[in-house]
Design a protein around this motif. Structure first.
Motif, PDB file in Angstrom:
ATOM      1  N   ARG A 146       0.832  -1.207   0.000  1.00  0.00           N
ATOM      2  CA  ARG A 146       0.000   0.000   0.000  1.00  0.00           C
ATOM      3  C   ARG A 146       0.865   1.255   0.000  1.00  0.00           C
ATOM      4  NH1 ARG A 146      -2.753   3.428   4.007  1.00  0.00           N
ATOM      5  NH2 ARG A 146      -4.728   4.111   3.102  1.00  0.00           N
ATOM      6  N   GLN A 147       1.909   1.246   0.825  1.00  0.00           N
ATOM      7  CA  GLN A 147       2.779   2.416   0.867  1.00  0.00           C
ATOM      8  C   GLN A 147       3.484   2.630  -0.471  1.00  0.00           C
ATOM      9  OE1 GLN A 147       5.223   2.047   4.411  1.00  0.00           O
ATOM     10  NE2 GLN A 147       3.574   2.871   5.690  1.00  0.00           N
ATOM     11  N   VAL A 148       3.892   1.570  -1.138  1.00  0.00           N
ATOM     12  CA  VAL A 148       4.497   1.700  -2.472  1.00  0.00           C
ATOM     13  C   VAL A 148       3.484   2.299  -3.445  1.00  0.00           C
ATOM     14  CG1 VAL A 148       5.381   0.414  -4.468  1.00  0.00           C
ATOM     15  CG2 VAL A 148       6.211  -0.125  -2.174  1.00  0.00           C
ATOM     16  N   ARG A 149       2.244   1.805  -3.414  1.00  0.00           N
ATOM     17  CA  ARG A 149       1.198   2.347  -4.299  1.00  0.00           C
ATOM     18  C   ARG A 149       0.972   3.833  -4.043  1.00  0.00           C
ATOM     19  NH1 ARG A 149      -1.219  -2.886  -3.506  1.00  0.00           N
ATOM     20  NH2 ARG A 149      -2.296  -2.230  -1.640  1.00  0.00           N
ATOM     21  N   LEU A 150       0.910   4.211  -2.768  1.00  0.00           N
ATOM     22  CA  LEU A 150       0.672   5.616  -2.425  1.00  0.00           C
ATOM     23  C   LEU A 150       1.835   6.507  -2.863  1.00  0.00           C
ATOM     24  CD1 LEU A 150      -0.962   5.186   1.104  1.00  0.00           C
ATOM     25  CD2 LEU A 150      -2.105   5.898  -1.015  1.00  0.00           C
ATOM     26  N   ILE A 151       3.048   6.028  -2.703  1.00  0.00           N
ATOM     27  CA  ILE A 151       4.218   6.806  -3.139  1.00  0.00           C
ATOM     28  C   ILE A 151       4.210   6.951  -4.656  1.00  0.00           C
ATOM     29  CG2 ILE A 151       6.737   6.774  -3.352  1.00  0.00           C
ATOM     30  CD1 ILE A 151       6.739   5.421  -0.517  1.00  0.00           C
TER      31      ILE A 151
END
Length: 173
Positions: A146-151
């Motif tokens: 999720r954090q990769v997607r948000l970044i």
């Protein structure tokens, strides 16, 4: 709001690869497969939250083996983690060749959905409680994905991704 288990959202969708679904090599077109995967994932997400959902992102689709004309496609989908208003759905795709009598893994992917209220605004979804070891592994990894997607989507600065940074950096005393 009562927590749900990944098994509550489990969805199995089966299709047969017809001539109109294939490319010039007789393989299932990737776009057609992604369309079917989106449907299966949406059903799993809706089962989890009992509400309409919309696709927010699609990532990490790996095409391992082609599925041939006449083969059967089995798409397994279930929620791997629920956040506030969104859910990550993990999909596994299997091809089945009836004439050769074998089943083989074709694809794997993660789709993210947002639940909607009657006004088509994001709504809170039930938490998820993983049960099996695989479900726990997918659940833990979902925060990093999720954090990769948000970044990548420009919705989070890399410095804000504490859990993701913890994978690469350790504190020294």
């Amino acid at each position: 709001m009562q927590a749900r288990n990944p098994s509550d959202s489990y969805t199995m969708m089966t299709e047969i690869v017809l001539p109109n679904d294939t490319n010039v090599f007789g393989n299932l077109m990737g776009g057609r497969l992604m369309y079917w995967m989106d449907i299966a994932a949406a059903i799993a997400a809706q089962r989890h939250c009992n509400a309409p959902v919309v696709t927010a992102s699609v990532d990490n689709i790996s095409f391992e083996n082609p599925i041939k004309l006449g083969n059967t496609v089995h798409i397994e989908a279930k929620v791997s983690r629920a956040f506030n208003t969104s859910m990550e759905v993990h999909l596994k795709v299997w091809g089945e060749d009836f004439t050769q009598q074998f089943k083989y893994k074709s694809n794997e992917a993660y789709y993210t959905f947002v639940a909607l209220d009657p006004n088509r605004r994001p709504r809170v979804v039930p938490p998820l409680t993983p049960e099996t070891e695989e479900e726990k592994r997918l659940y833990e990894g979902a925060l990093h994905r999720r954090q990769v997607r948000l970044i990548l989507g420009g919705k989070m600065k890399p410095d804000e991704a504490a859990e993701l940074k913890a994978l690469f950096f350790t504190k020294h005393d």
